[in-house]
Design a protein around this motif. Structure first.
Motif, PDB file in Angstrom:
ATOM      1  N   LEU C  33       0.840  -1.198   0.000  1.00  0.00           N
ATOM      2  CA  LEU C  33       0.000   0.000   0.000  1.00  0.00           C
ATOM      3  C   LEU C  33       0.873   1.244   0.000  1.00  0.00           C
ATOM      4  CD1 LEU C  33      -2.923   1.028   0.154  1.00  0.00           C
ATOM      5  CD2 LEU C  33      -2.657   1.154   2.614  1.00  0.00           C
ATOM      6  N   ALA C  34       1.932   1.199   0.808  1.00  0.00           N
ATOM      7  CA  ALA C  34       2.863   2.321   0.821  1.00  0.00           C
ATOM      8  C   ALA C  34       3.490   2.491  -0.552  1.00  0.00           C
ATOM      9  CB  ALA C  34       3.938   2.095   1.876  1.00  0.00           C
ATOM     10  N   GLY C  35       3.808   1.362  -1.180  1.00  0.00           N
ATOM     11  CA  GLY C  35       4.354   1.432  -2.532  1.00  0.00           C
ATOM     12  C   GLY C  35       3.384   2.107  -3.490  1.00  0.00           C
ATOM     13  N   VAL C 156       2.685 -17.461  -2.187  1.00  0.00           N
ATOM     14  CA  VAL C 156       2.569 -17.389  -3.645  1.00  0.00           C
ATOM     15  C   VAL C 156       2.473 -15.937  -4.099  1.00  0.00           C
ATOM     16  CG1 VAL C 156       1.071 -17.924  -5.598  1.00  0.00           C
ATOM     17  CG2 VAL C 156       1.506 -19.653  -3.867  1.00  0.00           C
ATOM     18  N   ILE C 157       1.605 -15.183  -3.430  1.00  0.00           N
ATOM     19  CA  ILE C 157       1.373 -13.803  -3.868  1.00  0.00           C
ATOM     20  C   ILE C 157       2.654 -12.985  -3.762  1.00  0.00           C
ATOM     21  CG2 ILE C 157       0.109 -11.677  -3.378  1.00  0.00           C
ATOM     22  CD1 ILE C 157      -2.104 -13.473  -2.211  1.00  0.00           C
ATOM     23  N   PHE C 188      -2.615  -3.683  -6.344  1.00  0.00           N
ATOM     24  CA  PHE C 188      -3.192  -4.996  -6.552  1.00  0.00           C
ATOM     25  C   PHE C 188      -2.714  -5.963  -5.476  1.00  0.00           C
ATOM     26  CE2 PHE C 188      -4.747  -8.721  -8.419  1.00  0.00           C
ATOM     27  CZ  PHE C 188      -3.772  -9.679  -8.216  1.00  0.00           C
ATOM     28  N   VAL C 189      -1.420  -5.957  -5.230  1.00  0.00           N
ATOM     29  CA  VAL C 189      -0.894  -6.892  -4.232  1.00  0.00           C
ATOM     30  C   VAL C 189      -1.509  -6.592  -2.866  1.00  0.00           C
ATOM     31  CG1 VAL C 189       1.155  -7.735  -3.080  1.00  0.00           C
ATOM     32  CG2 VAL C 189       1.214  -7.256  -5.511  1.00  0.00           C
ATOM     33  N   PHE C 190      -1.668  -5.307  -2.570  1.00  0.00           N
ATOM     34  CA  PHE C 190      -2.316  -4.929  -1.311  1.00  0.00           C
ATOM     35  C   PHE C 190      -3.693  -5.577  -1.191  1.00  0.00           C
ATOM     36  CE2 PHE C 190      -4.013  -2.540   2.095  1.00  0.00           C
ATOM     37  CZ  PHE C 190      -5.225  -2.012   1.702  1.00  0.00           C
ATOM     38  N   PHE C 191      -4.508  -5.382  -2.233  1.00  0.00           N
ATOM     39  CA  PHE C 191      -5.860  -5.934  -2.157  1.00  0.00           C
ATOM     40  C   PHE C 191      -5.849  -7.456  -2.131  1.00  0.00           C
ATOM     41  CE2 PHE C 191      -8.682  -2.590  -1.862  1.00  0.00           C
ATOM     42  CZ  PHE C 191      -8.403  -1.564  -2.747  1.00  0.00           C
ATOM     43  N   MET C 192      -4.945  -8.051  -2.866  1.00  0.00           N
ATOM     44  CA  MET C 192      -4.907  -9.503  -2.882  1.00  0.00           C
ATOM     45  C   MET C 192      -4.556 -10.031  -1.499  1.00  0.00           C
ATOM     46  SD  MET C 192      -5.453 -11.832  -5.186  1.00  0.00           S
ATOM     47  CE  MET C 192      -5.704 -13.512  -4.660  1.00  0.00           C
ATOM     48  N   LEU C 193      -3.625  -9.350  -0.821  1.00  0.00           N
ATOM     49  CA  LEU C 193      -3.273  -9.787   0.529  1.00  0.00           C
ATOM     50  C   LEU C 193      -4.440  -9.586   1.487  1.00  0.00           C
ATOM     51  CD1 LEU C 193       0.407  -8.558   0.698  1.00  0.00           C
ATOM     52  CD2 LEU C 193      -0.395 -10.906   0.786  1.00  0.00           C
ATOM     53  N   VAL C 194      -5.159  -8.474   1.325  1.00  0.00           N
ATOM     54  CA  VAL C 194      -6.344  -8.277   2.166  1.00  0.00           C
ATOM     55  C   VAL C 194      -7.329  -9.405   1.935  1.00  0.00           C
ATOM     56  CG1 VAL C 194      -8.366  -6.803   2.504  1.00  0.00           C
ATOM     57  CG2 VAL C 194      -6.112  -5.784   2.332  1.00  0.00           C
ATOM     58  N   LEU C 195      -7.454  -9.811   0.673  1.00  0.00           N
ATOM     59  CA  LEU C 195      -8.384 -10.891   0.340  1.00  0.00           C
ATOM     60  C   LEU C 195      -8.038 -12.161   1.099  1.00  0.00           C
ATOM     61  CD1 LEU C 195      -9.478 -11.640  -3.322  1.00  0.00           C
ATOM     62  CD2 LEU C 195      -9.405 -13.388  -1.609  1.00  0.00           C
ATOM     63  N   VAL C 196      -6.772 -12.555   1.062  1.00  0.00           N
ATOM     64  CA  VAL C 196      -6.436 -13.835   1.686  1.00  0.00           C
ATOM     65  C   VAL C 196      -6.237 -13.719   3.188  1.00  0.00           C
ATOM     66  CG1 VAL C 196      -5.432 -14.723  -0.426  1.00  0.00           C
ATOM     67  CG2 VAL C 196      -3.956 -13.636   1.246  1.00  0.00           C
ATOM     68  N   LEU C 197      -6.026 -12.518   3.665  1.00  0.00           N
ATOM     69  CA  LEU C 197      -5.839 -12.374   5.112  1.00  0.00           C
ATOM     70  C   LEU C 197      -7.144 -12.080   5.838  1.00  0.00           C
ATOM     71  CD1 LEU C 197      -2.554 -10.310   5.408  1.00  0.00           C
ATOM     72  CD2 LEU C 197      -2.987 -12.571   6.328  1.00  0.00           C
ATOM     73  N   GLY C 198      -8.180 -11.695   5.118  1.00  0.00           N
ATOM     74  CA  GLY C 198      -9.423 -11.319   5.772  1.00  0.00           C
ATOM     75  C   GLY C 198      -9.931 -12.401   6.702  1.00  0.00           C
TER      76      GLY C 198
END
Lengths: 97, 529, 737
Positions: C33-35, C156-157, C188-198
């Motif tokens: 996200l910072a990126g 993986v992500i 994108f990576v931020f959201f993908m991590l939120v997806l799998v960490l939710g």
């Protein structure tokens, strides 16, 4: 007696009304209006003969008012004539709308 | 903060101050000396008017901000109330009060107003004193509607709102402004006359005794409302329903909205969409439902209203999709969004009502921002037709980023405020009306369709028109007015809990009352009745 | 809710991961996200504030900026013939920040994995940050959940993601939108991590839609080309249709069991009733969401179009991560799906049909990225077959190995396309750099890429001992085992007995495997072997790309080879001591074990001999596919794209992807638009509501006014008549009353 007098004044009034409705000349209409006022005066006189002098007081009022109204009205008609060159009521329709 | 506010006796004077400051400000603005535009093509008449107007609105916002801290979420009654007799022989009192619902509406209003002034900064060039004075009077009217605890006062304020907006649209509007302003005025005024009849009936019928003056106070009417016979209550509800349904706007009473929005100047559209559309739904929440719970919860009535709401959601989206004028597209999108609010209100679960309230707030912010952005691009190219643009993201990247972000909020992307409201409405409505809720959820698909397609035709696609190649990007003022809106979008999307908590008491009280499980009537703070 | 808190408390208080590096899990998404923020601000560096009064600004249109060169890769204005393209001013910083945050995140993820591997937690590690949507009985928190399933996805992500970010440094080097690209990729990576960490469905949904947004932004990255913008919009809208399904599933969950967090749902799922219509409905709606995100039938149509975006985007989003979100969701909701055999079978059927459907289309595609796109759809179908039959571990295993070799394939094709582009750019040719008909014999010029892509091709075809063989074979083997005995086999799917259905699925899986081998070999043959069709002049400019691009390829190649060791099946380790047995299976057991057990309840073990036969069959199919392609396809006979004749008949049908998009346009999109415009807007809104009622009532009022105005003739005589008539009426009324 009263009935006959009222019949007379009613007839006079109706003649005046019909005159107002039928004529096109403004001055004739005024004369008919005077006729209507006269009929009303006669009605008051007729009633005063039977019911007291109050009617005659009204006659004086009506005569005064009709005199004033005739003067003003004729003055207006003359003013209109000066502008429109006609006093045929059919041609004076500025208030149309 | 609360202790500071208590020390200045904040709750005792804030509400009348909120109504008075704009009025006084309007007088001052009107009294400014006219400074004619030297060269009317480039200069603006009486620039002092916009400056003064802006600072008065900022003052108003700062004053109202204290309510955020002074409000006690645990108290479900009226807060910061004041109560003065006004017309005793008619039973009318000047009573103001704020509860959870009104609080957020007031804050929304005072937040949007300075931003709309900034949006009009360079687009209103003539008769500016009148313009800003009208905005100020309009603010008083709008705040009065939210704060009134007396039905007569409410009605007066309701109509006070209409007149300045009529002038704003009619004088500073677009090409068909006369038609639009007259349509707006008559269309909204007519059913509110029916509402007046209903109000008078209530005040007279529910008065204390045969010889007593009528009583229009809200708390009294609320307590006595079940004395109204069922049949009459249905008619009265109908009158209130019509007045508010036009304002919402519900299908099929919505056709004044596209014209009013398109022809209004930017600030007019922002206020119309951002605040005035909330009046209708607020009216339902405050008056139509609590006063006539039996009529409102009548299964047929409820179902009809819900079906109209769902039709509004889908119909509004589909018609928005085919609009060539971007402002009209946003106008129809408002019909769609407010359909969600009506769905949430009449599905009547705590989640759906809270969701409806959130959608009201969110719609004000994101649609207000959309109209401001339309105004910004209109000042540059003087056209709102989507086909006149194309590929301009390359030329105005800041504008493109802002427009994309605000559109995503309107679409309801999670992480933005739009999602919170829509999610709660749909989740809540699913518990009582699952089929209608599922149908309404398809609305999220259509919202994406119409907005993204419009966005593509404006921002993306080939940059093929020469007149689009040198559009200037946002200037500092425009950026300054967008930043608070974007910040609000993010804040309400990520951390809406404080807002939800403040509204929860009133929302729960509403649900309980309308569903017939209400307990004691409202308790108000010291200074109230 | 009390149950949820109790479980949470239990997992919190004594959780083996408390106090370890796992508590820094919030940092994982915050880094990208910072990126995003940094790169985003840098990308706006070219923007200028406008004048304070735009109405009076002078207007100087610049026709030369018009979109001559605004398409693919050169969206900054007229291209520079000099070939010395000026890089973005901040390109250096972006090159560090963009991949840098990913590499740090990967390092952090590895540390967490170490902690997890050592701690063997049985319950998820939940970190609750703040209350997101507290409304009465609905209490949704912003919370992250770290368990074995999310750990696999995170590795993986961040891992494959980091490699692709590094690749992009080279690939997007000369693009004027370089910072914007990395900001979107980081987002994108931020959201993908939120997806799998939710830790609950709504937070997952934030990530779910967020990756859809980034996909939209990245597909339409070169937005001045209408086709790209269209593709991005299509992706978002089709995904939204799926999101509708996921939303409804959430509503149903809350309305029936009152919880939306994973721990709570897993605990209370049984209350929905095993095999009930309710749990089936919930699962099917959720699966609709999966078909959207993971491009299965019927919502796969956006993925081939998504190839309009830059190739590394295709690798990251449309191969390794975003499209696998659907598989992850089903694995995460295993408790629900295992309760509904009908829903699970539906997932498997759709997966199988999609697998073979997409494979057939891949046979006739000429654009190298389209071949890979349909291949992805097909392989995703396999993953869904896996999770559909309750082989959650197998599905995840294939997800991981597929990420390796598909990313390798896409990045490799990126190398090829990069080389082709450079060559065509130098010769000012306008040929299609992605069309295989313009390639051929590239082995001479890009030998490393060729070799690595062959490894990936063999892996995807299922040749042992590469990773693809193990994962694909495990899925097919599990399908067979389930057919043999499980709750699925005894269930009935639309009248068809589950067991029969599973055997059919197995058969389809084999057929699809054959086709996979064929079309992948075809792709390799046409691209790298045979005569070179690129053009003699261009040949001078074809070469391997720089180390930033070939480095990640090599790493992925190693992973493709070694990936199989993640989950070596019992059968193999018993015969040959290759390595640890079923590492992934044991790792994921705390998460999906109970759900899997529910499905396999009482099933008997497939005899080892049958298993060996199955493996052998799979290998034979794979090899024969490759041989078939080599035997039948003649790279020498392929015409160049500009000489190509459009295919007709059955070939044409397949090459045109069965005209699905055209039919959807004709029967859904166009009619919706037409009905909205002519009927809803013009007729109903403008005509009936506005015209008839609103303006009509205004016209009625005007008509009454007009009638009234007829009385105002201005003719005094008529007024006199009116007075007389009025008086007579009044007198009459009074006397006759």
């Amino acid at each position: 007696m009263l009935a006959e007098s009222l019949a007379l004044t009613a007839a006079l009034f109706i003649v005046g009304v019909i005159g107002v409705l039928i004529h096109r000349n403004a001055i004739i209409i005024f004369m008919c209006v005077e006729l209507m006022l006269t009929a009303v005066n006669l009605t008051f006189v007729a009633f005063s003969r039977f019911y007291g002098t109050a009617g005659q007081v009204f006659v004086v009022f009506v005569m005064t008012v009709s005199a004033a109204e005739a003067a003003v009205g004729l003055a207006i008609i003359i003013a209109i004539f000066r502008h429109r060159q006609t006093i045929n009521l059919k041609d004076i329709n500025l208030l149309k709308g | 903060m609360s202790s500071f506010l208590d020390s200045i006796g904040y709750n005792g004077w804030v509400l009348p101050a909120l109504l008075l400051i704009p009025l006084v400000g309007a007088v001052i603005v009107l009294l400014l000396p006219v400074r004619a535009a030297a060269d009317s093509a480039t200069a603006i008449e009486t620039p002092a008017a916009r400056q003064l107007g802006f600072w008065i609105f900022v003052l108003e916002f700062v004053v109202s901000l204290g309510l955020w801290w002074s409000f006690n979420p645990a108290n479900t009654g009226w807060q910061a109330s004041i109560d003065k007799p006004w017309i005793p022989s008619w039973g009318v009192r000047f009573t103001l009060g704020v509860d959870g619902i009104a609080l957020m509406m007031v804050l929304l209003t005072t937040f949007i107003m300075p931003l709309s002034v900034l949006g009009s900064w360079t687009s209103i060039r003539t008769k500016t004193r009148s313009y800003y004075a009208l905005l100020l009077i309009l603010t008083t009217g709008m705040l009065g509607v939210f704060l009134a605890r007396d039905l007569f006062l409410f009605y007066v304020m309701w109509d006070v709102m209409l007149v300045p907006m009529y002038f704003i649209i009619g004088i500073w509007g677009g090409e068909r402004r006369i038609y639009a302003s007259i349509k707006f005025f008559i269309y909204t005024f007519l059913p509110s006359l029916l509402m007046l009849v209903a109000i008078i009936y209530l005040g007279v019928f529910l008065r204390a005794g045969a010889g007593a003056p009528p009583d229009f106070s809200y708390d009294h009417l609320l307590a006595a409302a079940n004395a109204v016979p069922v049949r009459t209550a249905l008619y009265l509800f109908g009158a209130f329903f019509l007045a508010f349904a036009v304002k919402v706007p519900m299908f099929p009473f919505h056709t004044w909205l596209p014209d009013a929005h398109v022809e209004a100047p930017t600030a007019g559209s922002v206020i119309l969409a951002g605040i005035m559309l909330k009046m209708g739904t607020f009216g339902f929440l405050r008056f139509a439902l609590p006063l006539f719970p039996g009529a409102a919860m009548n299964p047929t009535v409820r179902l009809i209203i819900l079906i109209l709401a769902v039709i509004g959601i889908i119909y509004g989206a589909l018609v928005a999709m085919v609009q060539p004028d971007f402002k009209k597209l946003v106008a129809y999108s408002s019909v769609s969004h407010l359909g969600f609010v009506m769905l949430g209100i009449f599905a009547l679960t705590l989640q759906s009502v809270q969701g409806a309230l959130m959608v009201m707030i969110n719609h004000g912010i994101s649609t207000g921002a959309l109209f401001l952005l339309v105004g910004i691009i209109y000042e540059r190219r003087h056209t709102r037709l989507i086909d006149a643009y194309g590929g301009i993201a390359r030329v105005v990247p800041m504008f493109a980023a802002a427009l994309t972000f605000v559109s995503l909020s309107s679409i309801g992307l999670p992480g933005t405020n739009g999602f919170v409201g829509e999610f709660l409405v749909l989740l809540g409505s699913f518990q009582t009306y699952p089929v209608l809720a599922v149908i309404s959820t398809t609305g999220v698909i259509f919202a994406a369709a119409y907005l993204l397609w419009a966005l593509q035709r404006i921002l993306f696609n080939p940059l093929d028109k020469p007149e689009n190649t040198d559009i200037p990007d946002l200037n500092k003022r425009e950026l300054a007015l967008l930043v608070p809106l974007i910040a609000a979008i993010i804040w309400l999307g990520v951390y809406p809990a404080p807002v939800l908590r403040r509204m929860e008491g009133s929302a729960q009280a509403l649900v309980d009352r309308v569903q017939g499980t209400a307990t004691v009537t409202a308790v108000s703070e010291a200074g109230g009745r | 809710m009390l149950l949820q808190t109790a479980l949470e408390a239990a997992s919190q208080a004594a959780h083996p991961l408390s106090g370890t590096v796992a508590e820094w899990v919030w940092l994982l998404p915050v880094l990208p996200l910072a990126g995003f923020v940094i790169n985003g601000l840098l990308s706006l560096n070219n923007a200028h504030f406008g004048p304070s009064d735009p109405n009076t600004a002078e207007h100087h249109p610049h026709p030369e900026v018009l979109d001559a060169a605004g398409t693919h890769g050169e969206e900054g204005g007229s291209g520079d013939d000099d070939h010395a393209v000026k890089r973005h001013r901040w390109a250096g910083v972006v090159s560090i920040v963009g991949p840098g945050v990913l590499i740090i995140a990967f390092g952090l993820a590895v540390a967490m994995w170490q902690a997890m591997a050592g701690a063997h937690p049985e319950a998820p590690f939940v970190q609750r940050y703040f209350s997101w949507m507290p409304v009465g009985s609905l209490q949704i928190d912003a919370a992250f959940q770290l368990d074995q399933l999310s750990m696999v996805m995170i590795l993986v992500i961040t891992g494959v993601g980091a490699l692709i970010h590094v690749f992009s440094v080279g690939y997007m080097r000369d693009d004027p939108g370089y910072p914007r690209y990395f900001s979107y990729l980081n987002l994108f990576v931020f959201f993908m991590l939120v997806l799998v960490l939710g830790a609950n469905y709504p937070v997952l949904f934030v990530g779910w839609e967020g990756v859809g947004l980034c996909s939209y932004l990245l597909i339409g990255f070169w937005f001045n080309d209408k086709a790209n913008a269209d593709a991005g919009k299509k992706a978002f809208i089709v995904n939204r249709i799926g999101d509708f399904g996921l939303l409804v599933a959430m509503f149903m969950l809350f309305a029936n069991i009152g919880v939306l967090d994973f721990i709570g749902v897993n605990a209370k799922a049984v209350e929905l009733g095993a095999g009930s219509a309710l749990v089936t409905a919930i699962c099917l709606f959720m699966f609709l969401g999966c078909t959207g995100k993971s491009a299965q039938i019927p919502l796969y149509i956006w993925l081939p179009d998504a190839m309009a975006g830059p190739t590394p985007v295709s690798a990251l989003i449309h191969a390794a991560t975003m499209v696998t979100a659907g598989v992850y969701l089903i694995a995460r909701s295993a408790a629900l799906f295992s309760l509904s055999p009908v829903a699970s079978l539906t997932v498997a059927v759709v997966g199988a049909v999609t697998a073979i459907f997409a494979a057939t289309i891949g046979l006739k595609q000429w654009d190298i990225k389209k071949v890979l796109a349909y291949s992805t759809i097909s392989q995703l179908g396999y993953m869904f077959v896996g999770v559909g039959v309750g082989a959650y571990v197998s599905g995840m295993f294939h997800l991981v190995t597929h990420a390796f070799f598909k990313a390798l394939l896409f990045l490799g094709s990126g190398s090829v396309i990069h080389a082709m582009h450079a060559a065509y750019h130098r010769t000012h040719s306008h040929e299609d750099a992605q069309d295989m008909r313009n390639m051929g014999g590239l082995k001479r010029f890009l030998p490393l890429t060729c070799g690595l892509m062959w490894i990936a091709t063999l892996a995807i075809s299922g040749i042992p001992p590469l990773s693809g063989f193990f994962s694909k074979d495990e899925i097919l083997g599990t399908v067979f085992a389930r057919a043999h005995g499980s709750t699925l086999a005894t269930a009935s799917w639309l009248g068809v007995p589950g067991g029969t259905l599973l055997y059919i699925i197995y058969g389809i899986g084999l057929a699809a495997a054959f086709l996979t081998a064929v079309y992948m070999t075809r792709m390799m043959l046409y691209t790298f072997h045979g005569p070179t069709r690129t053009g003699t002049e261009e040949e001078n400019y074809l070469h391997e790309p720089s180390w930033t691009m070939t480095g990640p390829l090599v790493v992925l190649g190693i992973l493709t080879v070694a990936g199989g060791w993640l989950n070596l099946p019992e059968l193999v380790t018993d015969l040959i001591p290759l390595g640890p047995r079923e590492v992934l299976g044991h790792f994921l057991d705390p998460v999906v074990g109970s759900a899997t057990a529910r499905i396999t309840a009482g099933a008997s073990h497939v005899p080892a001999a049958t298993e060996e036969a199955l493996i052998l069959t799979a290998v034979v199919i794979a090899v024969s596919g490759i041989l078939f392609a080599v035997w039948r396809l003649k790279p020498a006979k392929v015409p160049r794209k500009r000489d190509a004749v459009p295919e007709t008949g059955l070939e044409g049908l397949v090459a045109n992807k069965y005209y699905v998009d055209e039919e959807i346009d004709r029967f859904i999109v166009e009619p919706t638009y037409k009905v909205s415009r002519t009927f809803l807007w013009r007729i109903v809104d403008n005509g009936i509501i506005d015209g008839l009622f609103v303006n009509g009532s205004a016209a009625l009022a005007r008509a009454f006014g007009w009638i009234g105005s007829r009385l105002q003739t201005g003719n005094t005589g008529e007024y006199a008549w009116a007075i007389v008539v009025g008086v007579l009426i009044l007198l009459g009324a009074f006397t006759l009353r």
